[in-house]
Design a protein around this motif. Sequence first.
Motif, short mmCIF file in Angstrom:
data_model
loop_
_atom_site.label_atom_id
_atom_site.label_comp_id
_atom_site.label_asym_id
_atom_site.label_seq_id
_atom_site.Cartn_x
_atom_site.Cartn_y
_atom_site.Cartn_z
N ASP A 205 21.71 43.92 5.86
CA ASP A 205 22.19 44.59 7.06
C ASP A 205 21.17 44.54 8.19
O ASP A 205 21.53 44.65 9.37
CB ASP A 205 22.50 46.06 6.77
N MET A 206 19.91 44.42 7.83
CA MET A 206 18.81 44.55 8.79
C MET A 206 18.32 43.20 9.33
O MET A 206 17.47 43.17 10.22
CB MET A 206 17.63 45.28 8.14
N LEU A 207 18.84 42.09 8.81
CA LEU A 207 18.31 40.77 9.15
C LEU A 207 19.09 40.06 10.24
O LEU A 207 18.65 39.02 10.74
CB LEU A 207 18.26 39.89 7.91
N TYR A 208 20.25 40.61 10.64
CA TYR A 208 21.06 39.92 11.66
C TYR A 208 20.35 39.93 13.00
O TYR A 208 19.79 40.94 13.43
CB TYR A 208 22.43 40.57 11.81
N SER A 209 20.39 38.80 13.70
CA SER A 209 19.76 38.68 15.02
C SER A 209 20.49 37.63 15.83
O SER A 209 20.64 36.48 15.39
CB SER A 209 18.28 38.28 14.87
N GLU A 210 20.95 38.01 17.04
CA GLU A 210 21.56 37.02 17.92
C GLU A 210 20.57 35.93 18.30
O GLU A 210 20.92 34.75 18.40
CB GLU A 210 22.09 37.69 19.20
N ILE A 211 19.31 36.31 18.54
CA ILE A 211 18.29 35.32 18.88
C ILE A 211 18.14 34.33 17.74
O ILE A 211 18.10 33.10 17.94
CB ILE A 211 16.94 36.00 19.18
#
Length: 205
Positions: free
Chosen positions: A26-32
Amino acid sequence: MKKPGSIRSLEKLGRVRLSPSFFMRDMLYSEISNYCGIQNIPDDPDLAIAAGNKLCEELLEPLQAQFGRISIRSAYRSPAVNQYGNENDLGCASNESNYGRHIWDRRDPDGYMGAMATIVVNGFIPYFEETGDWQAMAWWIHDHLPYSSMMFYPKFAVFNIGWHENPVRKINSFIAPKGCLTQPGMANHEGTHADLYREMVKACI
């Protein structure tokens, strides 16, 4: 745990349960990360897990228990992801200032562990959009949870909330009234602030 070097090992990291409601994935998502192809994977998974566990157990779980579902907007950032965001004006502070904050797998310059997430309290959105009162949520957290720092933003009253081994207990906002709401030494820092969030709690539960 070693830094994941394969899809299988990254899956294993993602399955780590930080608290009853939250997994490392859940904590690893990143648009960049997704758009630019920069890996958002901790170099020191054990430190990231330890810090993330504290963030989730001591802040996110009790906040969710009180107000309902929390949406994670940004949480862990690898140094490479954060640096790209900083250098390209994408809302990321410098790596050094984010150690022990969004960069969970680096201790801060004083050697303390910490973790931060940018979150939306979904049930708070209608109250905020009707009243503009972001301070009610800030004061409730201040009175009830062992946060280190918070920063509020206008869209959906999204805010950064951080856990830290050496908490500063400071709240800032980009929503009017902008600036510092409270920090140690200010007259409003101590005591209860229940009158400032009583109506918000009624509206949000």
